[in-house]
Design a protein around this motif. Sequence first.
Motif, PDB file in Angstrom:
ATOM      1  N   HIS A 182      65.316  57.151  14.041  1.00 43.40           N
ATOM      2  CA  HIS A 182      65.879  56.507  15.218  1.00 43.40           C
ATOM      3  C   HIS A 182      66.103  55.011  14.964  1.00 43.40           C
ATOM      4  O   HIS A 182      67.137  54.458  15.361  1.00 43.40           O
ATOM      5  N   TYR A 222      61.374  54.763  21.308  1.00 39.20           N
ATOM      6  CA  TYR A 222      61.665  56.170  21.057  1.00 39.20           C
ATOM      7  C   TYR A 222      60.581  57.047  21.664  1.00 39.20           C
ATOM      8  O   TYR A 222      59.377  56.797  21.509  1.00 39.20           O
ATOM      9  N   ARG A 245      69.278  58.185  22.465  1.00 36.97           N
ATOM     10  CA  ARG A 245      70.526  57.634  21.938  1.00 36.97           C
ATOM     11  C   ARG A 245      71.561  57.405  23.036  1.00 36.97           C
ATOM     12  O   ARG A 245      72.760  57.287  22.746  1.00 36.97           O
TER      13      ARG A 245
END
Length: 290
Positions: free
Chosen positions: A29, A162, A255
């Motif tokens: 990520h 994340y 995302r």
Amino acid sequence: MTDPRSTTIATDLTGPVAPPDLSAAEREHAAWRAARERKLCEPHGWLSPVALLWPTSTPRPLPGLPGEWWVADGRLFTRPTAGDTSALVGDLVRYGAPTSVAVAEGRSLVLGTYLPEGRSGADGEQEVAVEVVRRTGRYGLRLRDPQAPTRTGFPGVPAFAYDPAWVLDVPVRWFDRAVSLTVGAAQPRLVHHVEAVGEVEIAHDHLLLLTGTLAQPRLLFTDETDGVAPWRVLRAGVPGEEPAASDTLRLDLNRATDLPFAFTRFGTCPAPVAGNHLPFAVPAGEKAPR
């Protein structure tokens, strides 16, 4: 789902720098975020717009641009004027005659670049790019300047940390035929024509429409999170896999990204389809830029 802490990953013009103690998913990520911010920071990327101008049928100069500009017969025209201190250059520019281009509705192209008065050099960091857009039947000119303060002072995009809990595999129903829809835009009095290619079910019968194409579906949505842009976008699916080949679709809400309109006042981005709202907070993905 827990509300994750805000990320403290350091940023600069190369993007986030991942600490060494992250998991494999977190490292992936962080690498994606770094690539995302490098793309934003390109000289004529989405941090560079400084103006959005709308020429009319009357040939006339426009603020900050060389030459005069007008629209006729479904095309955009420009030609130099005697008082110009800079010149538009590029493969599409005709010299000694008016330059004209045609752009399809909802599309754009870079017509050329020019070096503003007082600047020197042609290293890509000084020249302003002139992007021609066509929105709701109107031609517009978006000026992309690498010296824009939004780019030169870019601190990075604030984002939530994340959280694997926001990686969702959800049911999807693909439509036999795309459904044409009209949606609003980030600019007043503009609309976009989009195609819905399917719908996903998120958390207890909340159905949201996917737009784009079967190969590259995307989800524009709003939610109840504080401190995020008015709407965000998510590219749906797993990289390297064909989304429409499955009856489930991966939504990695980590995302969820800001559209260009969130960074400057000159984006013409489409709004979400009516009803694409989640009545709960999604504290994942990008926050509103500072």
